[in-house]
Enzyme design. Structure first.
Site, PDB file in Angstrom:
ATOM      1  N   ASP A  50      41.985  15.803 -84.783  1.00  8.94           N
ATOM      2  CA  ASP A  50      42.273  14.373 -84.579  1.00  8.94           C
ATOM      3  C   ASP A  50      42.000  13.539 -85.827  1.00  8.94           C
ATOM      4  O   ASP A  50      41.371  12.481 -85.764  1.00  8.94           O
ATOM      5  CB  ASP A  50      41.470  13.812 -83.402  1.00  8.94           C
ATOM      6  CG  ASP A  50      41.951  14.342 -82.058  1.00  8.94           C
ATOM      7  OD1 ASP A  50      42.854  15.202 -82.049  1.00  8.94           O
ATOM      8  OD2 ASP A  50      41.429  13.909 -81.022  1.00  8.94           O
ATOM      9  N   ASP A  85      45.821  18.871 -83.514  1.00  8.07           N
ATOM     10  CA  ASP A  85      46.361  17.550 -83.145  1.00  8.07           C
ATOM     11  C   ASP A  85      46.017  16.503 -84.196  1.00  8.07           C
ATOM     12  O   ASP A  85      45.601  15.390 -83.876  1.00  8.07           O
ATOM     13  CB  ASP A  85      45.805  17.098 -81.785  1.00  8.07           C
ATOM     14  CG  ASP A  85      46.042  18.112 -80.680  1.00  8.07           C
ATOM     15  OD1 ASP A  85      47.000  18.895 -80.783  1.00  8.07           O
ATOM     16  OD2 ASP A  85      45.262  18.124 -79.706  1.00  8.07           O
TER      17      ASP A  85
END
Length: 540
Positions: free
Chosen positions: A355, A376
């Site tokens: 992230d 991600d």
């Protein structure tokens, strides 16, 4: 100045708006029409029940005669419920003693406050009483942000492994469904009118950009208002101190330039709501470094873990590195989070692991940036274009796969997504020696309507031949409803022969289809990027 004092100053205008709206709520209706006549209009929305229920309880409205009037009623209803939700969350925080829940509530209060502002901005923009001051495309962007905020609030509890206690607090407001109804109705107007996202005046500026802001956007060279230097040779030694001074301006329509001299600045930045038109200029991404180490495993929500959190409008960063050094074992740890509409990041480096970059909401543009991460590492629900960027998957934890994007579109009518154009995807130095032992994918569907496109980009063999991944192994979540697409990519892993065969995956062959995700069309870049001094290509 302590943190609470800074927050109070930053949120003063927001609090005044919310208090005013709370006081005026009983006065927002007019004595015409009745609730039963509204049923036909509500039946046209995705969520008729909360629409009807709201207007039964607030029966003093004027019955709309056309869809544009119905849109105004829906936005007013959503804003009323958003104010109520914010009020409930604020009251709950006063009696909350649990540290983790306090962290979640702090995010939610901020996010719902922004939702109120986005809905108010939309209402002022589309209401005939104020005169149209925005396009339907602008309104769709702001409504998309309002809905994204509610979802971000909801997910904060799961970050910290506490039960979802915020949803019951705001559940009776049905705010998410009411905003979805706004998106659907405004989306219908957008489609029916073929409303051009770049609609503006004769010089290309959006109609809601003031004359002063137009002059600002046309400035090619800038002078620093403040200088930050670790060695004491500037006005401040920390970047946040300079940002706080900028936040105390009475007028924020002029560009405020902060020059950050070379050095490593260990701090967490917050450019809060209403602290608009900030420009951070560094000495280059290798020399001006802002670094932090917050993480979910360290007790922060994903949202609040950001080394730099940007909310004020029209933010620009140039020649700066944003780092989160928590490391891969600490889970979600954001280096940069942007919720800034019409924000620009030029020649910046964004470095983390899981992230790394939260492109949370609004319209954003990244040019010639380096982005490092593992899981991600580009995620969120902005309408964002990465142009001429270098994307570098790193070495993840043993057994992990790299996933470049996790796009968070929750509603079919949100005009959001990730567009990667004319960029390069290659392994980071730590991954390169073992690249064959780690799977890397270009994206997976974080939300039902996840949307990501990769256009004219060099894709190195670091990317798996299948290209894309389900959310978890064997999952079918979102595979039919997502929109993933590729167009004229090059490189060892650019072949689509072995790509996934999902209903939602597309290989684009027509330039006209791919151009929908260009800078000019997807983020209306030709209306706000010219004159910023940042190079860009409007078409493919």
């Amino acid at each position: 100045m302590n943190i609470m004092m800074v927050q109070n100053i930053s949120f003063l205008s927001l609090h005044l708006l919310l208090i005013l709206l709370l006081c005026l709520r009983p006065l927002t209706t007019v004595a015409d029409g009745n609730s039963t006549n509204i049923d036909g209009w509500c039946d046209k929305t995705p969520y008729p029940y909360p629409c009807k229920r709201y207007f039964i309880k607030h029966s003093g409205f004027r019955l709309p005669t056309q869809i544009s009037e119905f849109r105004v009623l829906l936005v007013e209803a959503a804003m009323d419920r958003a104010v109520s939700a914010w009020d409930k969350l604020t009251n709950s925080s006063k009696n909350c003693t649990d540290f983790k829940k306090q962290a979640v509530l702090a995010d939610c209060i901020n996010l719902y406050g922004d939702t109120v502002m986005q809905l108010n901005r939309t209402l002022q923009g589309v209401s005939s009483k104020t005169g149209r001051r925005c396009t339907d495309f602008d309104a769709q962007t702001w409504l998309s942000t309002a809905l994204t905020n509610t979802e971000t609030c909801r997910r904060g509890s799961s970050d910290l492994n506490v039960s979802d206690f915020t949803t019951p607090i705001v559940s009776n407001t049905k705010i998410s469904h009411l905003i979805s109804n706004c998106l659907a109705v405004n989306g219908a107007l957008l489609t029916a009118g073929k409303n051009d996202s770049t609609t503006g005046d004769s010089k290309g500026f959006p109609t809601w950009v003031s004359r002063k802001e137009r002059r600002l956007l046309q400035l090619q060279s800038v002078r620093a208002n403040l200088v930050v230097a670790k060695d004491g040779s500037g006005h401040f030694k920390t970047v946040q101190a300079a940002i706080d001074v900028a936040g105390r301006r009475k007028v924020t329509s002029g560009r405020f330039v902060i020059y950050v001299k070379r050095g490593i600045y260990q701090e967490n930045l917050n450019v809060r709501l209403n602290n608009d038109n900030i420009m951070l200029v560094g000495d280059g991404m290798r020399y001006t470094i802002i670094t932090g180490g917050r993480s979910v495993k360290g007790g922060y929500t994903t949202y609040s873990s950001a080394t730099a959190g940007i909310e004020g409008l029209h933010f620009i960063a140039k020649g700066i590195a944003f780092q989160n050094t928590a490391g891969p074992a600490k889970g979600q740890a954001v280096a940069l989070r942007s919720s800034s509409d019409l924000s620009i990041f030029y020649r910046c480096s964004i470095e983390g692991y899981q992230d790394t970059l939260m492109v949370h909401s609004q319209r954003q543009f990244y040019r010639e940036c380096y982005i490092y991460g593992t899981v991600d590492f580009i995620f969120g629900n902005a309408a964002v274009v990465f142009q001429n960027c270098i994307i570098l998957p790193r070495l993840p934890l043993k057994g992990q796969a790299n996933v470049i994007t996790a796009q968070g579109r929750t509603d079919l009518f949100q005009n959001t997504g990730i567009s990667i154009h004319n960029s390069i995807i290659i392994p980071a130095p730590d991954l390169k020696p073992v690249v064959r032992s780690v799977k890397t994918y270009m994206g997976r569907p974080w939300m039902m309507y996840s949307r990501t496109v990769v256009l004219k980009t060099y894709i190195d063999s670091v990317v798996s031949p299948v290209g894309w991944s389900p959310w978890t192994k064997g999952s079918t979540y979102g595979l039919d409803t997502l929109f993933y697409a590729e167009y004229k990519n090059i490189g060892p892993a650019s072949s689509t022969r072995w790509r996934v065969r999902w209903k939602g995956f597309h290989v684009l062959s027509k330039a006209s289809d791919a151009s929908a995700f260009s800078v000019g069309k997807f983020i209306a870049g030709t209306a706000w990027l010219p004159g910023s001094g940042i190079p860009f290509t409007s078409e493919l």
